[in-house]
Design an enzyme around this catalytic site. Structure first.
Site, PDB file in Angstrom:
ATOM      1  N   GLU A  79      -7.749  62.054  89.652  1.00  0.00           N
ATOM      2  CA  GLU A  79      -6.512  61.294  89.808  1.00  0.00           C
ATOM      3  C   GLU A  79      -5.815  61.630  91.126  1.00  0.00           C
ATOM      4  O   GLU A  79      -5.283  60.747  91.811  1.00  0.00           O
ATOM      5  CB  GLU A  79      -5.561  61.577  88.634  1.00  0.00           C
ATOM      6  CG  GLU A  79      -6.074  61.088  87.296  1.00  0.00           C
ATOM      7  CD  GLU A  79      -7.009  62.045  86.560  1.00  0.00           C
ATOM      8  OE1 GLU A  79      -7.233  61.827  85.363  1.00  0.00           O
ATOM      9  OE2 GLU A  79      -7.528  63.010  87.167  1.00  0.00           O
ATOM     10  N   LYS A 105     -17.824  59.851  88.692  1.00  0.00           N
ATOM     11  CA  LYS A 105     -18.406  61.186  88.861  1.00  0.00           C
ATOM     12  C   LYS A 105     -19.604  61.296  87.920  1.00  0.00           C
ATOM     13  O   LYS A 105     -19.479  61.687  86.766  1.00  0.00           O
ATOM     14  CB  LYS A 105     -17.317  62.216  88.512  1.00  0.00           C
ATOM     15  CG  LYS A 105     -17.612  63.646  88.828  1.00  0.00           C
ATOM     16  CD  LYS A 105     -16.353  64.468  88.536  1.00  0.00           C
ATOM     17  CE  LYS A 105     -16.547  65.912  88.867  1.00  0.00           C
ATOM     18  NZ  LYS A 105     -15.340  66.704  88.596  1.00  0.00           N
TER      19      LYS A 105
END
Length: 126
Positions: A79, A105
């Site tokens: 984030e 990811k």
């Protein structure tokens, strides 16, 4: 209330980077692959009508800002990485009105046989 994420957009998908972001020490030491997808809201009519790069926003310049922001400093959370990139995009390109940014990811340190983790931020210029 109208959806602000409408209209013309520039899309960059599957931008691949190698980075050291993450909570765990192994991530800081070994690093891993990350993939970024972007949608950038901007009025593209001048570039469409003129057929001149100078009337629009260069995709190469966008990539350079994303790469620099991604590599700028190590962060623990995706984030925070995404927010850093979005702030740099708004600062670098006044014509960008909104951003949707997804960071994926694929090798997150969790026990999954297949798949990836991702976050997505939606931001409008303030």
């Amino acid at each position: 209330m109208a959806d602000p994420f409408t209209g013309d957009r520039i899309i960059l998908k599957d931008l691949g980077f190698y980075g050291y972001h993450g909570v765990f020490a192994e991530e800081a030491k070994l690093g891993q692959r990350f993939f970024i997808d972007l949608e950038l809201g901007a009025d593209l009519s001048a570039a469409a009508e003129s057929d001149r790069l100078s009337s629009g926003i260069s995709y190469a310049d966008i990539y350079d800002v994303v790469k620099q922001s991604f590599e700028d400093r190590r962060m623990k959370l995706l984030e925070a990485v995404a927010n850093n990139i979005i702030e740099a995009l708004f600062q670098s390109f006044l014509g960008i009105n909104w951003v949707i940014l997804r960071i994926r990811k694929p090798e997150a340190p969790i026990a999954m046989v297949r798949g990836e983790v991702a976050i997505e931020l939606h931001r409008v210029r303030k």
